[in-house]
Design an enzyme around this catalytic site. Sequence first.
Site, mmCIF file in Angstrom:
data_model
loop_
_atom_site.group_PDB
_atom_site.id
_atom_site.type_symbol
_atom_site.label_atom_id
_atom_site.label_comp_id
_atom_site.label_asym_id
_atom_site.label_seq_id
_atom_site.Cartn_x
_atom_site.Cartn_y
_atom_site.Cartn_z
ATOM 1 N N HIS A 473 -7.085 2.973 8.041
ATOM 2 C CA HIS A 473 -6.111 4.049 7.916
ATOM 3 C C HIS A 473 -6.597 5.126 6.952
ATOM 4 O O HIS A 473 -7.174 4.797 5.915
ATOM 5 C CB HIS A 473 -4.790 3.460 7.393
ATOM 6 C CG HIS A 473 -3.659 4.430 7.365
ATOM 7 N ND1 HIS A 473 -3.072 4.898 8.518
ATOM 8 C CD2 HIS A 473 -2.999 5.013 6.323
ATOM 9 C CE1 HIS A 473 -2.097 5.727 8.185
ATOM 10 N NE2 HIS A 473 -2.036 5.821 6.858
ATOM 11 N N PRO A 474 -6.411 6.395 7.254
ATOM 12 C CA PRO A 474 -5.831 6.932 8.493
ATOM 13 C C PRO A 474 -6.936 7.363 9.461
ATOM 14 O O PRO A 474 -7.763 8.210 9.128
ATOM 15 C CB PRO A 474 -5.047 8.141 7.996
ATOM 16 C CG PRO A 474 -5.825 8.624 6.804
ATOM 17 C CD PRO A 474 -6.523 7.420 6.201
#
Length: 498
Positions: A473-474
């Site tokens: 992430h992200p």
Amino acid sequence: MAALCRGKHRWKRTNCLHVLTRNLTGNYDYDLVVIGGGSGGLACSKEAAQLGQKVAVLDYVEPSVKGTKWGLGGTCVNVGCIPKKLMHQAALLGTAVKDAQKYGWQISGPICHDWATMAEAIQNHVRSLNWGHRVQLQDKKVKYLNIKGSLVDEHTVKGQTKAGKEVGGSSIFIPGAMEHGLTSDDIFWLKKSPGKTLVVGASYVALECAGFLTGVGLDTTVMVRSIALRGFDQQMAGLVTDYMDAYGTKFAWKCVPKSVDKLSSGALQVTWTDTHTGNEHKDTYDSVLWAVGRAPETKALGLDKLGVQLKRETGKIILGSDESTSVPNIYAFGDIGEGRPELTPTAIKAGKLLARRLAGHSTELMNYDNVPTTVFTPLEYGCVGLSEEEAEKRHGKDGIEVYHAFYKPLEFTVAERDASQCYLKVVCERAGEQKILGLHFTGPNAGEVTQGFAMGFQCGATYSHLLQTVGIHPTCAEELTKVSITKRSGLDATVTGC
């Protein structure tokens, strides 16, 4: 690319012809002769040499109708993957410059692109690769012969130093097309901008070229006879062309060109027919790029005289699982093989594996299933495995489950870019462990995303394996590890939140 193994070689020089005669007496001059110095042929020859074989490579580039020619390395290096990806990068940088202002970069003055600067830099890089390939062959003691090879019999290769006029060309041409048109063999070697361009065809090559031409600021139209990206998942193909349309590329759907005429001004007047209405239309362009497919140069190899079986409709060589042809000692791999993916990595791997088998070091065969690929259009499309249509054809509509999602790349948010076509889907068997049959992704860096997930296909990845994978992430790729909504459910597949 054709390869022959275990035979004697000697030269005869008559009327500018080199004749390589070969027998099986046990006193060999060459163990392997490879016709074609593309990615696969070079990989095969170098691998064989490393395994102790004595090897020669014959490679000759027939100039295009426009006179374009290049060095060692084949389509990928010279007029395919490498220059294409670099021109695609040039277009992406143009978009990035526009995005940069939203991120606070102060850019004064108009933003413009200089084709000549880009072309020179890319062409210089390609020439460095040409030289690098020659050095590698020399280092590995592979004999490189810049001649056009053909087969006399299963033990004799003929090399011609002054090539004739036979070339593998596109399957359709119309009046004025050859005199006034370009192909992908030419576009990457232009020193000046092609200007307003009509791209005829809707293959991945056509769309990639149209994408980077649009991206560097050129007025570009794609003329499509039927559908875009034939052989690819058609939902994904629609997303690719929808994005291109919003990006600025024009499309002339269901249209067929009739003629190309050069006007006194130097502009090219193209006449075409709208097959839906039957109406005839005309417009002028600076360049017309034909991207309607490549035909294999099998005619020039003399295969018919030897009895090598070809697929009549395509002209490609019919092969066994071990790349063997219908004639002993003659093998083929790469784009010239019927039913083989026209992709550089498959040719390289198939060539290496063939060399190992011929040298007696392995029995491993090339696995052509689940080969990943990416279309480098303005919105990239990566895929591996079956399209949804093919999965449904093999397993039935009720036998598959399709998980999908529309997502927005984080990079698009601040830049206020439209992400309507950023989409992914995972096609699975519906029953049992839900084995993954196909994975499709449109978005930034699609090739990098798809390459990573492709390994899972070699391990029998299932939907549960995907869900068990922790995302990074992200990223855009993490959305594949979270996909949970099925098409069957009819629920909104738009990703919300971060």
